[in-house]
Design a protein around this motif. Structure first.
Motif: not given
Length: 343
Positions: A104-109
């Protein structure tokens, strides 16, 4: 942003053991005058566990506790404040691999200590954008043990702690409903956390340690304190009033308020008093014991209140934080049921 039909299925924390502020004073690590002034009693210090690994531990605890599991996660949003590992590497994909183990997609914030609020808002938008998505994992992790940071002196009126945190957000239901979330930028105060430090080369590459007190002094050398108070406290009230209204509530309905861990006076004078709320509704006693946990402050406070039974179905919790920018972030959650792990 008003939020409908997004819930917290579970939360998980990894908060290392705390080091006593009094012991740090005795060892010459912490200024005795600042200790007396702030009232802070300790700070959580990681025993060599990285920020991403603390985030994974917290995520595993959240997924073990809740109704939903790894197979239900549609995306991962990972927030942090400090260096996560090797340069040229992405911590969010590591967290996704270890905690979820699916493609699944993984995003950094990256929004400093308000990263959790941004991650929540982005997760809500991501889930709303496709009817096939309904569950997101939000993680946080930072280990501030570094030659560039002195956790006892680098930030005025704060002790800088380490922690990992996680929350599972879902449209399927949960123990708490996310009623509103958002942020407000007071751009006139952008220089507060920058001071006169050069943008290039970055101080971390030249061996210059973080000193937020010095940057603040640089800022106030040319900026009027009264104007700062007007803008910062005015921004706080504007955002809080908006979030509470979006939640369909009044300030008097708020049962508890979380804030970044900072001195008692700062918490009272710059948060609770401007909101017209008593200190008894704050989470300062807990926050003052574990230190400022970066973007994990609010999930740590929520987890603590659930463990102590100080939040019950029907209660509203207001979360408010500050970050460089000057960014003011927040959220309102409503407890709708006892968490699955406490039934």
């Amino acid at each position: 942003m008003q939020v409908q039909d997004i819930y917290l299925d579970s939360v998980g924390m990894y908060v290392p053991e705390t080091v006593s502020a009094a012991d740090a004073v005795a060892q010459g690590l912490y200024d005795p005058g600042m200790h007396a002034e702030t009232g802070l009693t300790g700070v959580a210090v990681s025993p060599g566990v990285s920020g991403p690994d603390m985030a994974v531990i917290a995520a595993e605890r959240a997924l073990e506790r809740g109704v939903l599991g790894k197979a239900d996660i549609d995306a991962v949003f990972h927030a942090s404040c400090f260096h996560q590992g090797p340069d040229g590497w992405c911590a969010q994909t590591y967290v996704q691999l270890k905690a979820v183990g699916r493609g699944v997609p993984a995003f950094e914030v990256r929004h400093g200590c308000n990263g959790m609020f941004d991650a929540f808002e982005l997760a809500v938008c991501y889930l709303r954008a496709d009817v096939g998505r309904d569950t997101a994992l939000v993680t946080i992790g930072d280990n501030l043990d570094s030659p560039f940071i002195d956790r006892w002196r680098s930030a005025p009126f704060q002790l800088i702690g380490d922690a990992g945190a996680a929350a599972v957000l879902s449209a399927r239901g949960g123990f708490a409903r996310l009623r509103s979330v958002g942020s407000l930028l007071v751009q006139e105060l952008e220089e507060l956390h920058r001071g006169t430090d050069p943008l290039f080369p970055p101080p971390a590459t030249t061996g210059r340690a973080l000193d937020l007190g010095a940057r603040s002094a640089d800022f106030f050398a040319t900026y009027d304190l009264g104007e700062f108070n007007r803008l910062s406290i005015g921004g706080l009230r504007t955002l809080v009033d908006r979030l509470v209204a979006e939640a369909g509530a009044d300030l008097g309905d708020i049962a508890r308020v979380s804030y970044m861990s900072v001195s008692r006076d700062f918490t009272e004078q710059r948060l609770m008093a401007p909101l017209g709320l008593p200190m008894e509704r704050s989470c300062w006693e807990y926050a003052g014991h574990v230190g400022h946990l970066g973007a994990a402050d609010h999930l740590a406070a929520l987890d603590h209140l659930l463990d102590t039974g100080d939040l019950a179905p029907g209660d509203l919790m207001l979360m408010v934080g500050l970050a460089p920018g000057l960014s003011i972030g927040g959220a309102v959650i409503e407890i709708v049921d006892a968490p699955a792990w406490r039934r």
